[in-house]
Design a protein around this motif. Structure first.
Motif, short mmCIF file in Angstrom:
data_model
loop_
_atom_site.label_atom_id
_atom_site.label_comp_id
_atom_site.label_asym_id
_atom_site.label_seq_id
_atom_site.Cartn_x
_atom_site.Cartn_y
_atom_site.Cartn_z
N ALA A 147 -56.53 -15.18 49.44
CA ALA A 147 -56.87 -16.12 48.36
C ALA A 147 -57.90 -15.50 47.43
N ARG A 148 -57.76 -15.82 46.15
CA ARG A 148 -58.81 -15.49 45.20
C ARG A 148 -60.00 -16.40 45.44
N GLU A 149 -61.18 -15.97 44.99
CA GLU A 149 -62.37 -16.79 45.17
C GLU A 149 -62.19 -18.11 44.43
N GLY A 150 -62.62 -19.17 45.07
CA GLY A 150 -62.47 -20.50 44.49
C GLY A 150 -62.40 -21.53 45.60
N GLN A 151 -61.88 -22.71 45.26
CA GLN A 151 -61.88 -23.83 46.20
C GLN A 151 -61.09 -23.53 47.46
N SER A 152 -59.91 -22.91 47.32
CA SER A 152 -59.09 -22.63 48.49
C SER A 152 -59.77 -21.65 49.43
N ALA A 153 -60.37 -20.59 48.86
CA ALA A 153 -61.06 -19.61 49.69
C ALA A 153 -62.25 -20.26 50.41
#
Length: 325
Positions: free
Chosen positions: A46-52
């Motif tokens: 995952a890219r950095e953000g809410q999911s990560a």
């Protein structure tokens, strides 16, 4: 169609692999949790953000998608369908191991060629028949959701056994794993989403609610009659089938079904269903989905806003709060 169960599945195959899950939404989060509890070595791409952030909070190792693809032996691509082409081109195709495997939960991006996979890869489908929340809750109580499986490309000669092993690891071998094809799963699912489950049933609920309210019935009574009892219907049909459901309801309700059902679902309704299926099979629906995504989802956003603004939502929120402290 013959169902397969845990004794037919070899979990050692997936336990010998490193699995990367790309897409940490409803399905990704649930499948990752089930895989971990089944002893699978995995990471979240995952890219950095809410999911990560959510994946880390859930205790998973998180890697950038390209690094996760290079690390893994099998990548489960569980991101939204319309993003698959870009994810594959940018992160997967350059980094997947020779002889690796790519797994999907829905057949759209392979069947409609959003992805043209490398010939050295196993391309498999494991599609749980229900939302991720149910997949996880059923696993936790010792059961599971039925899954469909299919093989689009068997470069290794062991793609089917690997797909079945994965299905077992998410809990589906406890209740049954059924064979299909990418085309059959994709087209049937897209048809159902539009013509029955997520398209027609909510529209029937709203139309019934609006009809009663316009005729002077209280919004609360209209809500209970047209929305709340849908769960009763679904539970009865799931447990007993359509004929068994009719046996379980009152004579009045059953006679009402006899009087009203075919006046709502008419010959024209069935003709429209056939037109929807033709649009699915031709690729017209997929083209529309991709166009809306490319434009920033104007149609989806407008529909979400309209749904949130419908009066039934305020009534439902008020009724659901009854009895809460």
């Amino acid at each position: 169609m013959e169902a397969l169960f845990d004794p037919d599945l070899d979990l050692s195959l997936i336990r010998a692999r490193k699995v990367a899950v790309l897409g940490y939404g409803n399905q990704g989060r649930a499948q990752a949790a089930n895989l971990r509890d089944s002893g699978i070595q995995l990471a979240i791409g995952a890219r950095e953000g809410q999911s990560a952030e959510q994946a880390r909070a859930d205790g998973f190792d998180v890697m950038p998608p390209a690094r996760a693809a290079a690390w893994a032996d099998l990548v489960a691509l569980l991101a939204p369908d319309e993003t698959h082409g870009r994810i594959y081109a940018e992160h997967l195709a350059p980094n997947l191991h020779p002889g690796g495997a790519l797994l999907f939960a829905h057949g759209l991006s392979i069947h409609f060629r959003l992805i043209e996979p490398r010939p050295d890869l196993d391309i498999v489908l494991v599609s749980p028949k229900g939302p991720g929340t149910a997949l996880r809750s059923e696993y936790e109580r010792g059961s599971g959701l039925i899954s469909l499986f299919a093989i689009a490309q068997d470069a290794s000669g062991g793609a089917e056994a690997l797909a079945l092993s994965y299905a077992g690891a998410i809990g589906s071998g406890r209740v049954g794993v059924l064979p299909t094809s990418f085309a059959e799963e994709c087209e049937a699912d897209l048809f159902n989403e539009q013509a029955v489950l997520w398209g027609a049933i909510p529209e029937l609920i709203l139309a019934g609610y609006e009809t009663l309210v316009e005729a002077g019935f209280s919004p609360e009574i209209a809500y209970f009659e047209c929305l709340t009892e849908v769960k009763l219907l679904a539970d009865l049909i799931a447990a007993r089938g359509v004929a068994g459901m009719r046996e379980a309801i009152s004579n009045t309700a059953e006679f009402g079904a006899l009087e009203g059902g075919t006046r709502i679902v008419t010959a024209e309704t069935r003709a429209e269903m056939r037109r929807i299926l033709a649009e699915v099979r031709s690729g017209r629906f997929t083209a529309g989905l991709l166009a809306d995504a490319e434009a920033g989802y104007p149609r989806l956003c407008a529909a979400r806003n309209a749904a949130a603004a419908h009066p039934i939502e305020a009534v439902g929120a008020r009724l659901r709060s009854l009895g809460r402290p």
